[in-house]
Design a protein around this motif. Structure first.
Motif, PDB file in Angstrom:
ATOM      1  N   ALA A   9       0.802  -1.287   0.024  1.00 29.63           N
ATOM      2  CA  ALA A   9      -0.212  -0.033   0.007  1.00 29.63           C
ATOM      3  C   ALA A   9       0.737   1.161  -0.046  1.00 29.63           C
ATOM      4  N   PRO A  10       0.406   2.314  -0.897  1.00 33.20           N
ATOM      5  CA  PRO A  10       1.040   3.591  -0.766  1.00 33.20           C
ATOM      6  C   PRO A  10       1.273   4.382   0.586  1.00 33.20           C
ATOM      7  N   TYR A  11       2.444   4.975   0.849  1.00 33.88           N
ATOM      8  CA  TYR A  11       2.304   5.858   2.044  1.00 33.88           C
ATOM      9  C   TYR A  11       2.288   7.148   1.830  1.00 33.88           C
ATOM     10  N   PHE A  12       1.394   8.033   2.618  1.00 33.60           N
ATOM     11  CA  PHE A  12       1.223   9.547   2.604  1.00 33.60           C
ATOM     12  C   PHE A  12       1.636   9.993   3.815  1.00 33.60           C
ATOM     13  N   LEU A  13       2.245  11.228   3.958  1.00 30.94           N
ATOM     14  CA  LEU A  13       2.567  11.904   5.007  1.00 30.94           C
ATOM     15  C   LEU A  13       1.792  12.804   5.412  1.00 30.94           C
ATOM     16  N   VAL A  14       1.477  12.928   6.678  1.00 36.44           N
ATOM     17  CA  VAL A  14       0.525  14.099   7.210  1.00 36.44           C
ATOM     18  C   VAL A  14       1.246  14.541   8.392  1.00 36.44           C
ATOM     19  N   ASP A  15       0.930  15.818   8.932  1.00 36.82           N
ATOM     20  CA  ASP A  15       1.338  16.181  10.120  1.00 36.82           C
ATOM     21  C   ASP A  15       1.064  15.506  11.431  1.00 36.82           C
ATOM     22  N   THR A  16      -0.212  15.337  11.490  1.00 35.04           N
ATOM     23  CA  THR A  16      -1.041  14.623  12.527  1.00 35.04           C
ATOM     24  C   THR A  16      -1.748  13.463  12.165  1.00 35.04           C
ATOM     25  N   LEU A  17      -1.527  12.354  12.532  1.00 34.29           N
ATOM     26  CA  LEU A  17      -2.447  11.418  12.372  1.00 34.29           C
ATOM     27  C   LEU A  17      -3.735  11.550  12.588  1.00 34.29           C
ATOM     28  N   PRO A  18      -4.805  11.283  11.799  1.00 34.87           N
ATOM     29  CA  PRO A  18      -6.137  11.991  12.108  1.00 34.87           C
ATOM     30  C   PRO A  18      -7.199  10.910  12.762  1.00 34.87           C
ATOM     31  N   ALA A  19      -8.010  11.145  13.391  1.00 36.43           N
ATOM     32  CA  ALA A  19      -8.909  10.427  14.452  1.00 36.43           C
ATOM     33  C   ALA A  19      -9.459   9.297  13.315  1.00 36.43           C
ATOM     34  N   VAL A  20      -9.899   8.111  13.695  1.00 36.09           N
ATOM     35  CA  VAL A  20     -10.732   7.172  13.146  1.00 36.09           C
ATOM     36  C   VAL A  20     -12.030   7.884  12.718  1.00 36.09           C
ATOM     37  N   GLY A  21     -12.252   7.398  11.366  1.00 37.52           N
ATOM     38  CA  GLY A  21     -13.325   8.032  10.627  1.00 37.52           C
ATOM     39  C   GLY A  21     -13.158   9.004   9.559  1.00 37.52           C
ATOM     40  N   ARG A  22     -13.969   9.835   8.760  1.00 36.26           N
ATOM     41  CA  ARG A  22     -13.748  10.428   7.568  1.00 36.26           C
ATOM     42  C   ARG A  22     -12.510  11.479   7.776  1.00 36.26           C
ATOM     43  N   PHE A  23     -11.777  11.693   6.774  1.00 35.94           N
ATOM     44  CA  PHE A  23     -10.707  12.503   6.704  1.00 35.94           C
ATOM     45  C   PHE A  23     -10.443  12.857   4.973  1.00 35.94           C
ATOM     46  N   VAL A  24     -10.127  13.802   4.738  1.00 33.66           N
ATOM     47  CA  VAL A  24      -9.749  14.492   3.413  1.00 33.66           C
ATOM     48  C   VAL A  24      -8.406  14.646   3.479  1.00 33.66           C
ATOM     49  N   LEU A  25      -7.729  13.953   2.469  1.00 31.88           N
ATOM     50  CA  LEU A  25      -6.318  14.029   2.263  1.00 31.88           C
ATOM     51  C   LEU A  25      -6.201  15.162   1.145  1.00 31.88           C
ATOM     52  N   ASP A  26      -5.637  16.483   1.427  1.00 31.03           N
ATOM     53  CA  ASP A  26      -5.558  17.367   0.311  1.00 31.03           C
ATOM     54  C   ASP A  26      -3.927  17.826   0.248  1.00 31.03           C
ATOM     55  N   GLY A  27      -3.786  19.078  -0.367  1.00 32.08           N
ATOM     56  CA  GLY A  27      -2.496  19.252  -0.414  1.00 32.08           C
ATOM     57  C   GLY A  27      -1.708  18.731  -1.327  1.00 32.08           C
ATOM     58  N   PRO A  28      -0.326  18.941  -1.435  1.00 26.64           N
ATOM     59  CA  PRO A  28       0.525  17.982  -2.292  1.00 26.64           C
ATOM     60  C   PRO A  28       0.295  16.499  -2.103  1.00 26.64           C
ATOM     61  N   GLU A  29      -0.006  15.964  -0.637  1.00 27.23           N
ATOM     62  CA  GLU A  29      -0.295  14.527  -0.823  1.00 27.23           C
ATOM     63  C   GLU A  29      -1.540  14.218  -1.310  1.00 27.23           C
ATOM     64  N   GLY A  30      -2.435  14.992  -1.355  1.00 25.22           N
ATOM     65  CA  GLY A  30      -4.001  14.823  -1.788  1.00 25.22           C
ATOM     66  C   GLY A  30      -3.737  14.962  -3.334  1.00 25.22           C
ATOM     67  N   ARG A  31      -2.889  15.625  -3.965  1.00 28.44           N
ATOM     68  CA  ARG A  31      -2.976  15.709  -5.368  1.00 28.44           C
ATOM     69  C   ARG A  31      -1.956  14.851  -5.931  1.00 28.44           C
ATOM     70  N   HIS A  32      -0.930  14.071  -5.109  1.00 27.75           N
ATOM     71  CA  HIS A  32      -0.126  12.903  -5.468  1.00 27.75           C
ATOM     72  C   HIS A  32      -1.070  11.898  -5.611  1.00 27.75           C
ATOM     73  N   ALA A  33      -1.936  11.802  -4.634  1.00 28.26           N
ATOM     74  CA  ALA A  33      -2.645  10.497  -4.326  1.00 28.26           C
ATOM     75  C   ALA A  33      -3.737  10.346  -5.548  1.00 28.26           C
ATOM     76  N   SER A  34      -4.398  11.528  -5.891  1.00 28.20           N
ATOM     77  CA  SER A  34      -5.282  11.622  -6.837  1.00 28.20           C
ATOM     78  C   SER A  34      -4.937  11.778  -8.231  1.00 28.20           C
ATOM     79  N   VAL A  35      -4.009  12.498  -8.473  1.00 24.44           N
ATOM     80  CA  VAL A  35      -3.429  12.917  -9.814  1.00 24.44           C
ATOM     81  C   VAL A  35      -2.263  11.917 -10.261  1.00 24.44           C
TER      82      VAL A  35
END
Length: 256
Positions: A9-35
């Motif tokens: 599975a691909p890894y993506f770096l975030v400043d802080t791990l989100p809580a369990v549930g819904r989360f939106v990955l955006d910014g450079p990591e979100g663009r890398h994941a989607s584009v």
């Protein structure tokens, strides 16, 4: 879900791990994941804060530069008992990035840029040294993601020979790679836990004065083999050997 279940599975770096549930990955990591990665609904990815914690996540929707996720419970990835700090003499040109990239992929825990006496490359001014550290941090970050690491190696400020000697004194053990070393790395005295400092000199070699200072601080001078490696690749080869000799590769990642 354990780290072993997330192999591939691909890894993506975030400043802080989100809580369990819904989360939106955006910014450079979100663009890398989607584009770039073009992830699709239902695919699994891993979020990490780079400090040894990971969270599995399932893609629920993909937008323009964003990915909606359903995040699972975070787990802590056990780290090796022996941590390796690489003191890397500044390589010249593109080999500087290569040294950091390879060492990170080979599992180094911390990086210390060293202004050795025979370095061709020089981070002369404070501003240049700061930019060099920032660049190494960026290379280490990308290499950590590429190699699916839960930790991103730290990068210290530019060190002098005196600072390296102090680091050696405070460590559980230290090795200086040198072609004239009489002891092969396979017979070096190695710690079973704590910090191990690995010193790699510049293309011109470690000076006699530097060797004397490091020996006085408690370092062992060792050789890798008959071949003389470039400064940009020597650390990665040594880290491979230490992975076996220090049983760093025996420890399988798992939740705790």
């Amino acid at each position: 879900m354990s780290p072993a279940d997330l192999a591939g599975a691909p890894y993506f770096l975030v400043d802080t791990l989100p809580a369990v549930g819904r989360f939106v990955l955006d910014g450079p990591e979100g663009r890398h994941a989607s584009v770039v990665r073009r992830l699709r609904t239902g695919e699994i990815l891993v979020l990490t804060d780079g400090s040894g914690r990971i969270s599995p996540a399932t893609v629920t929707a993909v937008g323009r530069g964003t990915v909606d996720l359903s995040v699972g419970t975070a787990v802590v990835v056990p780290q090796p008992a022996v941590r390796v700090t690489l003191v890397q003499a500044l390589p010249k040109g593109e080999r500087s990035d290569l040294a950091v990239d390879l060492a990170t992929e080979a599992g180094v825990d911390a990086l210390v840029p060293w202004s050795a006496g025979r370095c061709v490359a020089r981070w002369s001014s404070g501003d240049k040294a700061q930019k060099g550290v920032i660049r190494w941090q960026g290379v280490a970050r990308e290499a950590a993601k590429q190699s699916r690491r839960s930790t991103v190696p730290t990068v210290s400020p530019l060190a002098s020979t005196a600072t390296v000697a102090e680091l050696i004194t405070a460590s559980a053990g230290a090795l200086v790679l040198h072609e004239a070393g009489s002891v092969p790395i396979s017979r070096a005295e190695l710690p079973t836990d704590g910090d191990l400092v690995l010193v790699v000199g510049p293309e011109g070699g470690v000076t006699p004065e530097e060797l004397t200072a490091f020996r006085a601080a408690g370092a062992q001078v060792v050789r890798l083999g008959r071949e003389v490696l470039r400064t940009s690749t020597a650390a990665a080869v040594a880290l491979g050997a230490l992975g076996v000799l220090c049983h760093r590769w025996d420890e399988q990642e798992g939740a705790r």
